[in-house]
Design a protein around this motif. Sequence first.
Motif, PDB file in Angstrom:
ATOM      1  N   LEU A 105       0.531  -8.658   6.705  1.00  0.00           N
ATOM      2  CA  LEU A 105      -0.710  -9.079   7.354  1.00  0.00           C
ATOM      3  C   LEU A 105      -1.535  -7.848   7.702  1.00  0.00           C
ATOM      4  N   PRO A 106      -2.741  -7.728   7.139  1.00  0.00           N
ATOM      5  CA  PRO A 106      -3.571  -6.568   7.443  1.00  0.00           C
ATOM      6  C   PRO A 106      -3.816  -6.427   8.952  1.00  0.00           C
ATOM      7  N   GLY A 107      -3.664  -5.202   9.435  1.00  0.00           N
ATOM      8  CA  GLY A 107      -3.898  -4.920  10.849  1.00  0.00           C
ATOM      9  C   GLY A 107      -2.750  -5.349  11.749  1.00  0.00           C
ATOM     10  N   SER A 108      -1.597  -5.632  11.175  1.00  0.00           N
ATOM     11  CA  SER A 108      -0.466  -6.120  11.953  1.00  0.00           C
ATOM     12  C   SER A 108       0.769  -5.262  11.668  1.00  0.00           C
ATOM     13  N   ASP A 109       1.916  -5.779  12.028  1.00  0.00           N
ATOM     14  CA  ASP A 109       3.195  -5.100  11.850  1.00  0.00           C
ATOM     15  C   ASP A 109       3.526  -5.009  10.358  1.00  0.00           C
ATOM     16  N   LYS A 110       3.502  -3.818   9.809  1.00  0.00           N
ATOM     17  CA  LYS A 110       3.728  -3.620   8.373  1.00  0.00           C
ATOM     18  C   LYS A 110       5.188  -3.771   7.965  1.00  0.00           C
ATOM     19  N   SER A 111       6.063  -3.981   8.922  1.00  0.00           N
ATOM     20  CA  SER A 111       7.469  -4.193   8.568  1.00  0.00           C
ATOM     21  C   SER A 111       7.747  -5.669   8.274  1.00  0.00           C
ATOM     22  N   ILE A 112       6.819  -6.547   8.611  1.00  0.00           N
ATOM     23  CA  ILE A 112       6.965  -7.972   8.306  1.00  0.00           C
ATOM     24  C   ILE A 112       6.222  -8.223   7.003  1.00  0.00           C
ATOM     25  N   VAL A 113       6.999  -8.443   5.934  1.00  0.00           N
ATOM     26  CA  VAL A 113       6.425  -8.546   4.588  1.00  0.00           C
ATOM     27  C   VAL A 113       6.963  -9.784   3.871  1.00  0.00           C
ATOM     28  N   THR A 114       6.256 -10.185   2.831  1.00  0.00           N
ATOM     29  CA  THR A 114       6.771 -11.232   1.967  1.00  0.00           C
ATOM     30  C   THR A 114       7.977 -10.668   1.210  1.00  0.00           C
ATOM     31  N   THR A 115       8.876 -11.556   0.806  1.00  0.00           N
ATOM     32  CA  THR A 115      10.099 -11.108   0.151  1.00  0.00           C
ATOM     33  C   THR A 115      10.276 -11.816  -1.185  1.00  0.00           C
ATOM     34  N   PRO A 116      11.021 -11.207  -2.096  1.00  0.00           N
ATOM     35  CA  PRO A 116      11.241 -11.850  -3.393  1.00  0.00           C
ATOM     36  C   PRO A 116      11.835 -13.247  -3.276  1.00  0.00           C
ATOM     37  N   ASP A 117      12.827 -13.429  -2.406  1.00  0.00           N
ATOM     38  CA  ASP A 117      13.484 -14.727  -2.302  1.00  0.00           C
ATOM     39  C   ASP A 117      12.514 -15.831  -1.909  1.00  0.00           C
ATOM     40  N   SER A 118      11.762 -15.611  -0.844  1.00  0.00           N
ATOM     41  CA  SER A 118      10.856 -16.669  -0.378  1.00  0.00           C
ATOM     42  C   SER A 118       9.702 -16.878  -1.363  1.00  0.00           C
ATOM     43  N   THR A 119       9.195 -15.802  -1.928  1.00  0.00           N
ATOM     44  CA  THR A 119       8.077 -15.923  -2.865  1.00  0.00           C
ATOM     45  C   THR A 119       8.491 -16.667  -4.128  1.00  0.00           C
ATOM     46  N   LEU A 120       9.628 -16.317  -4.698  1.00  0.00           N
ATOM     47  CA  LEU A 120      10.082 -16.992  -5.916  1.00  0.00           C
ATOM     48  C   LEU A 120      10.432 -18.456  -5.657  1.00  0.00           C
TER      49      LEU A 120
END
Length: 189
Positions: A105-120
């Motif tokens: 999320l731009p302007g937010s915590d950069k350690s919270i990211v989308t992941t391969p498992d959830s995206t796939l």
Amino acid sequence: MGFMKILEYSHQLLAEVIKRGDVVVDGTCGNGHDTLFLSELVGPSGVVYGFDIQEEAIENTKEKLNNASFSNVQLFHDSHAKADTLITEDHALRMKGAIFNLGYLPGSDKSIVTTPDSTLTALQSLLYMLQSGGRIVLVVYHGHEGGTEEKDALLEMVENLDQKHYDVLQYGFINQRNAPPFIIAIEKK
């Protein structure tokens, strides 16, 4: 005129196939820009399902939608991987498009990211629901920790989609530094 920018082109790809009354998905609500765009495309007779794992993103999106007076959006403070259980059966039959902005999320915590498992997982279920002529657009931001793994897993999956059933497009600027984002667009035949 020049080439279209990534986000501008992602919207054009969807605007070409989404009509009033369609059902669409914003897999990563973020700050609400794509959710609002989709809401305008489908109009009052359509439905937008929006997902994000961060409460801040859901609140940002609600605020953007409230300012524009749109009420055709259902927001879920949950993973896009649960789309198959949260989208109603009748809406799944009308699903014409989806967009994801992968990364953080731009302007937010950069350690919270989308992941391969959830995206796939989300992509597989949405491809199943997607109507003929519909499109799923993924804007792949991969210049963060874990981004390369998600990008590689995503590319492997879409490169192996059966060409009899799907067309897959990749669009991006290859001479920019710092892992520039690119688009993967999937159209169901």
